[in-house]
Design an enzyme around this catalytic site. Structure first.
Site, mmCIF file in Angstrom:
data_model
loop_
_atom_site.group_PDB
_atom_site.id
_atom_site.type_symbol
_atom_site.label_atom_id
_atom_site.label_comp_id
_atom_site.label_asym_id
_atom_site.label_seq_id
_atom_site.Cartn_x
_atom_site.Cartn_y
_atom_site.Cartn_z
ATOM 1 N N CYS A 75 168.977 91.294 -37.897
ATOM 2 C CA CYS A 75 169.180 90.531 -36.656
ATOM 3 C C CYS A 75 170.167 89.378 -36.860
ATOM 4 O O CYS A 75 171.120 89.224 -36.084
ATOM 5 C CB CYS A 75 167.846 90.041 -36.106
ATOM 6 S SG CYS A 75 166.792 89.219 -37.313
HETATM 7 N N1 LIG Z 1 161.282 91.720 -36.180
HETATM 8 C C1 LIG Z 1 162.607 91.665 -36.072
HETATM 9 O O1 LIG Z 1 163.175 90.868 -35.284
HETATM 10 C C2 LIG Z 1 163.469 92.597 -36.880
HETATM 11 C C3 LIG Z 1 164.852 92.644 -36.597
HETATM 12 C C4 LIG Z 1 165.664 93.517 -37.335
HETATM 13 C C5 LIG Z 1 165.100 94.311 -38.330
HETATM 14 N N2 LIG Z 1 163.764 94.228 -38.605
HETATM 15 C C6 LIG Z 1 163.237 95.096 -39.666
HETATM 16 O O2 LIG Z 1 162.550 96.171 -39.028
HETATM 17 C C7 LIG Z 1 161.430 96.583 -39.826
HETATM 18 C C8 LIG Z 1 160.160 96.467 -38.971
HETATM 19 O O3 LIG Z 1 160.039 95.106 -38.569
HETATM 20 P P1 LIG Z 1 158.868 94.601 -37.610
HETATM 21 O O4 LIG Z 1 159.194 93.196 -37.285
HETATM 22 O O5 LIG Z 1 158.654 95.587 -36.514
HETATM 23 O O6 LIG Z 1 157.628 94.634 -38.630
HETATM 24 P P2 LIG Z 1 156.052 94.586 -38.282
HETATM 25 O O7 LIG Z 1 155.848 93.988 -36.938
HETATM 26 O O8 LIG Z 1 155.400 93.949 -39.457
HETATM 27 O O9 LIG Z 1 155.650 96.130 -38.219
HETATM 28 C C9 LIG Z 1 155.705 96.983 -39.345
HETATM 29 C C10 LIG Z 1 155.151 98.346 -38.976
HETATM 30 O O10 LIG Z 1 155.148 99.176 -40.149
HETATM 31 C C11 LIG Z 1 153.814 99.639 -40.408
HETATM 32 N N3 LIG Z 1 153.656 99.569 -41.878
HETATM 33 C C12 LIG Z 1 153.570 98.447 -42.621
HETATM 34 N N4 LIG Z 1 153.530 98.762 -43.939
HETATM 35 C C13 LIG Z 1 153.604 100.114 -44.007
HETATM 36 C C14 LIG Z 1 153.598 101.038 -45.089
HETATM 37 N N5 LIG Z 1 153.518 100.628 -46.368
HETATM 38 N N6 LIG Z 1 153.674 102.357 -44.800
HETATM 39 C C15 LIG Z 1 153.764 102.787 -43.524
HETATM 40 N N7 LIG Z 1 153.750 101.940 -42.448
HETATM 41 C C16 LIG Z 1 153.674 100.623 -42.696
HETATM 42 C C17 LIG Z 1 152.880 98.688 -39.658
HETATM 43 O O11 LIG Z 1 151.714 99.285 -39.119
HETATM 44 P P3 LIG Z 1 150.517 99.867 -39.972
HETATM 45 O O12 LIG Z 1 150.213 98.841 -41.011
HETATM 46 O O13 LIG Z 1 149.450 100.136 -38.998
HETATM 47 O O14 LIG Z 1 151.060 101.148 -40.543
HETATM 48 C C18 LIG Z 1 153.735 98.335 -38.438
HETATM 49 O O15 LIG Z 1 153.627 99.356 -37.454
HETATM 50 C C19 LIG Z 1 161.408 95.654 -41.050
HETATM 51 O O16 LIG Z 1 162.030 96.284 -42.139
HETATM 52 C C20 LIG Z 1 162.224 94.441 -40.577
HETATM 53 O O17 LIG Z 1 162.852 93.747 -41.644
HETATM 54 C C21 LIG Z 1 162.939 93.402 -37.885
#
Ligand SMILES: NC(=O)c1ccc[n+]([C@@H]2O[C@H](COP(=O)([O-])OP(=O)(O)OC[C@H]3O[C@@H](n4cnc5c(N)ncnc54)[C@H](OP(=O)(O)O)[C@@H]3O)[C@@H](O)[C@H]2O)c1
Length: 334
Positions: free
Chosen positions: A146
């Protein structure tokens, strides 16, 4: 009809993507995964979200999919990407796993040996506006971070014209959803309310190598950045203010014209009238990037606002999918 899967459906980027997919007439959501909520419905986890059954990731059938979006932590994404590509499914990864072409740089900044270095050359860095030649038909897209999205769109026209001299300062602020949904002490309400906190300032944040390596790919010159992110106690939004030393001879009107020309045909980029500033409210809940330009004392000040969950993550991922599959780039996003 494109059959899509979302891994990490119960995270902030995953649920945002599922909402966007629901508005896209050319895509059907066929798979949504969660470890902790497998067997439940997404609407039970996020009231108001689409009614979608959640499947455990290790039991997710990949064979009938055309594309998977990986909204997972780094390290985990690469593992799923390998399995998906082996099953003939295209991958759009929202994590950092395929953003850095150098596996040593990945290990240095993310503390992991890269799980699939053999795929790094193939991955297309999906800052969509700058990647349209490589995206169509791509098997693996690395969706940008982001912070890099807002800073790189603010610098792209200048890099193409070599209109930068010296060190660039990126001062950025973002909302708490940028840190993901998993509970952490540093993002709890009492810790962050009524506070504005810089973190990983200078040259310490993981997004620094992503920004510098992308900039180096646009020019013969390797710019150095100082990057200071701040956590703001608001749910979403991202604003970067960049201080760019201009080479002599560049006037404000010329810079403004350069940005207007570069982004003239872009559906998602708004170059504001000279002297106006970008702000989060202009773009939140949209896939747009708003850019403001001001010159003072030979320094160009660029303000660049995006929604971290849309243009900074799920929206840009869908924009990339549209280009990969040859659809209208704005489908599902306007
Ligand atoms: N948030 C932002 O603004 C943003 C922007 C750009 C990029 N990103 C990137 O996008 C990715 C997701 O970000 P997010 O903010 O959506 O994260 P989040 O809210 O923490 O969600 C992570 C998701 O992955 C699942 N998960 C966690 N650990 C896991 C594992 N070991 N195996 C399988 N599933 C797993 C979690 O659910 P369960 O634990 O139920 O499986 C949850 O659905 C990250 O790599 C982040 O750096 C985020």
């Amino acid at each position: 009809m494109i059959e899509a899967g979302v891994f990490g459906a119960t995270g902030y980027t995953g649920v945002e993507l599922i909402r966007l997919l629901g508005r896209h007439e050319g895509v059907r959501l066929s798979l949504a995964t969660s470890r902790s909520n497998a067997g439940r419905n997404l609407a039970e986890v996020f009231p108001g979200a689409p009614e979608t059954d959640l499947v455990a990731p290790d039991q997710a059938p990949l064979e009938d999919l055309d594309v998977v979006f990986l909204c997972l932590p780094h390290g985990k994404s690469a593992e799923v990407a390998v399995a998906a590509l082996q099953a003939g499914v295209r991958v759009i990864d929202l994590s950092a796993d395929f953003r850095l072409a150098d596996p040593d740089l990945y290990q240095q900044w993310y503390g992991l040996q890269h799980p699939a270095p053999e795929l790094l050359d193939e991955a297309v860095y999906g800052l969509t506006e700058t990647a349209r030649e490589r995206l169509p038909g791509a098997r693996l897209v690395a969706n940008p971070g982001c912070y890099p999205t807002s800073a790189l769109l603010a610098l792209y026209p200048l890099m193409l014209e070599s209109a930068v001299s010296g060190q660039i300062i990126v001062d950025a602020k973002y909302g708490v959803s940028g840190a993901g949904r998993a509970p952490k002490l540093t993002t709890q309400f009492v810790e962050i309310a009524e506070d504005l906190r810089p973190y990983s300032i200078g040259r310490a944040h993981r997004h620094l190598p992503e920004m510098e390596s992308t900039l180096a790919g646009w020019s013969d010159w390797q710019p150095r950045l100082l990057f200071s992110p701040h956590l703001v106690p608001i749910p979403r939004g991202l604003l970067s203010t960049l201080y760019v030393p201009l080479p002599t001879g560049w006037a404000e009107a010329q810079i403004h014209e350069l940005f207007l020309e570069t982004y003239a045909d872009e559906a998602f980029i708004t170059v504001l009238p000279a002297g106006e500033v970008a702000s989060m409210r202009q773009v939140n809940h949209s896939n747009r990037c708003s850019i403001g330009l001001t010159v003072a004392d030979g320094t160009l000040i660029v303000t660049s606002a995006i929604d971290n969950l849309q243009k900074g993550a799920a929206g840009q991922a869908l924009q990339n999918m549209n280009v990969v599959f040859g659809l209208n780039e704005t489908d599902g996003l306007l």
